[in-house]
Design an enzyme around this catalytic site. Structure first.
Site, PDB file in Angstrom:
ATOM      1  N   LEU A  95       0.817  -1.213   0.000  1.00  0.00           N
ATOM      2  CA  LEU A  95       0.000   0.000   0.000  1.00  0.00           C
ATOM      3  C   LEU A  95       0.853   1.266   0.000  1.00  0.00           C
ATOM      4  O   LEU A  95       1.887   1.331   0.654  1.00  0.00           O
ATOM      5  CB  LEU A  95      -0.930  -0.004   1.222  1.00  0.00           C
ATOM      6  CG  LEU A  95      -1.887  -1.197   1.332  1.00  0.00           C
ATOM      7  CD1 LEU A  95      -2.846  -0.995   2.514  1.00  0.00           C
ATOM      8  CD2 LEU A  95      -2.682  -1.431   0.048  1.00  0.00           C
ATOM      9  N   HIS A 144      -3.403   4.124  -2.458  1.00  0.00           N
ATOM     10  CA  HIS A 144      -4.337   3.272  -1.708  1.00  0.00           C
ATOM     11  C   HIS A 144      -4.892   4.037  -0.501  1.00  0.00           C
ATOM     12  O   HIS A 144      -6.079   3.931  -0.174  1.00  0.00           O
ATOM     13  CB  HIS A 144      -3.619   2.015  -1.207  1.00  0.00           C
ATOM     14  CG  HIS A 144      -3.042   1.150  -2.280  1.00  0.00           C
ATOM     15  ND1 HIS A 144      -1.688   1.049  -2.506  1.00  0.00           N
ATOM     16  CD2 HIS A 144      -3.624   0.321  -3.184  1.00  0.00           C
ATOM     17  CE1 HIS A 144      -1.462   0.210  -3.497  1.00  0.00           C
ATOM     18  NE2 HIS A 144      -2.614  -0.251  -3.940  1.00  0.00           N
TER      19      HIS A 144
HETATM   20  P1  AMP Z   1      -3.606  -2.439  -6.665  1.00  0.00           P
HETATM   21  O1  AMP Z   1      -3.200  -2.761  -5.265  1.00  0.00           O
HETATM   22  O2  AMP Z   1      -2.490  -1.964  -7.522  1.00  0.00           O
HETATM   23  O3  AMP Z   1      -4.461  -3.512  -7.279  1.00  0.00           O
HETATM   24  O4  AMP Z   1      -4.551  -1.178  -6.541  1.00  0.00           O
HETATM   25  C1  AMP Z   1      -5.663  -1.183  -5.684  1.00  0.00           C
HETATM   26  C2  AMP Z   1      -6.488   0.042  -5.951  1.00  0.00           C
HETATM   27  O5  AMP Z   1      -5.704   1.206  -5.709  1.00  0.00           O
HETATM   28  C3  AMP Z   1      -6.970   0.110  -7.407  1.00  0.00           C
HETATM   29  O6  AMP Z   1      -8.324   0.542  -7.418  1.00  0.00           O
HETATM   30  C4  AMP Z   1      -6.061   1.135  -8.004  1.00  0.00           C
HETATM   31  O7  AMP Z   1      -6.629   1.839  -9.082  1.00  0.00           O
HETATM   32  C5  AMP Z   1      -5.818   2.056  -6.827  1.00  0.00           C
HETATM   33  N1  AMP Z   1      -4.599   2.828  -7.044  1.00  0.00           N
HETATM   34  C6  AMP Z   1      -3.370   2.341  -7.359  1.00  0.00           C
HETATM   35  N2  AMP Z   1      -2.500   3.352  -7.560  1.00  0.00           N
HETATM   36  C7  AMP Z   1      -3.195   4.501  -7.376  1.00  0.00           C
HETATM   37  C8  AMP Z   1      -2.859   5.893  -7.455  1.00  0.00           C
HETATM   38  N3  AMP Z   1      -1.641   6.296  -7.770  1.00  0.00           N
HETATM   39  N4  AMP Z   1      -3.838   6.793  -7.212  1.00  0.00           N
HETATM   40  C9  AMP Z   1      -5.095   6.385  -6.900  1.00  0.00           C
HETATM   41  N5  AMP Z   1      -5.471   5.090  -6.808  1.00  0.00           N
HETATM   42  C10 AMP Z   1      -4.537   4.170  -7.050  1.00  0.00           C
END
Ligand code: AMP
Length: 290
Positions: free
Chosen positions: A33, A37
């Site tokens: 995270l 996140h």
């Molecule tokens: P992940 O752990 O990469 O699967 O991401 C989990 C959630 O966090 C997903 O909905 C992503 O779109 C969101 N997320 C990842 N990176 C970012 C970011 N830089 N800004 C906003 N949300 C993000």
């Protein structure tokens, strides 16, 4: 903060929370995270009395030659961050809990699921839709929170939630960036010092397109060419796709209109990064658009 390991525990927690008449929020993640996140968890805590964060590196959304085995796993730090941002529980199941032996049921979103990242990463959105369906069916959240960072994923999941009448509202939060523009990603830790500099090409291309749109340029061919030129200036970065599409269907559009999605994916060394901007839509109304 409680750590739940089984679907039964998650379901029981959610039922108790909802029986008190309070809204339940779910933030699905793969862990590692970061501040992106954190912004999702904060948004969830601001609008839901009870918030669960799922941490699950989902094997079915990785291709055979992708980074499943080496994907960063930072569970203890993740728990601290989630708790600090207002999560009540962490749902961290083992792979066998979500995919029991012999699991043979998958969710496919035809069409949308094969565009953008779905085209570059065959089977990726099948894995994403399947795991998110499992999480939404188990937690029955009032709202689930996703990042615009993965805009194609949001389009796929919106279609799935609508088609399966899952009844969860999807809330989309803006992209959180480093001060120099790089979109935060759990994969950024793979980047070497030089690659970290090269990775700025993605946000540079996004900003170039935003500037053109601000000067009233709307033609896809011009916007795409400008982004191509930005990447051409950094040959170490290999473009996967550069696209101007309808945000909901992910079909290409010839002219940018409010709500068009300009999205890029590129390889920086062995790391694949993505970035995007929703054209002509202010940050504060992105949530309502998706
Ligand atoms: P992940 O752990 O990469 O699967 O991401 C989990 C959630 O966090 C997903 O909905 C992503 O779109 C969101 N997320 C990842 N990176 C970012 C970011 N830089 N800004 C906003 N949300 C993000």
């Amino acid at each position: 903060m409680q750590i739940l390991r089984t679907v039964g525990e998650l379901r029981a927690w959610s039922r108790v929370a909802r029986s008190q008449g309070a809204a339940v929020g779910l933030v699905p993640t793969m862990g590692a995270l970061h501040a992106g996140h954190a912004s999702l968890i904060r948004a969830a805590a601001a609008s839901c009395a009870h918030v669960a964060v799922s941490i699950f590196v989902n094997p079915t959304q990785f291709g055979p030659n992708e980074d499943y085995a080496r994907y960063p796993r930072t569970f203890d730090a993740d728990c601290k961050l989630a708790q600090a941002e207002g999560a009540e529980v962490i749902f961290a199941p083992a792979v066998e809990e979500l995919y029991p032996t012999g699991a043979a049921t998958f969710v496919e979103v035809d069409g949308i699921g094969d565009r953008l990242d779905g085209k570059s990463r065959p089977g990726h959105f099948r894995g994403v839709a399947t795991v998110v369906a499992k999480l939404l069916i188990a937690a029955e959240p009032d709202r689930a929170f996703f990042g615009q960072k993965d805009a194609a994923q949001v389009a796929v999941l919106r279609r799935m939630v609508a088609d399966m009448r899952l009844g969860t509202e999807l809330v989309v939060c803006p992209i959180v960036r480093e001060s120099d523009g790089l979109a935060l990603s759990s994969r950024n830790i793979y980047l070497s010092h030089d690659e970290r500099m090269q990775a700025l090409t993605l946000s540079r291309a996004i900003r170039r397109v935003e500037a053109l749109v601000a000067s009233d340029e709307r033609r896809a061919e011009i916007l795409l060419a400008a982004a191509q030129a930005t990447f051409a200036a950094e040959p170490a970065v290999r473009v996967d796709y550069i696209a101007l599409v309808d945000w909901a269907t992910l079909e290409p559009v010839a002219m940018a209109v409010p709500g068009s999605l300009f999205a890029v994916a590129a390889w920086v060394g062995a790391t694949r990064l993505i970035d995007n901007v929703v054209i002509g839509v202010e940050r504060r109304i992105i949530e309502q658009l998706f």
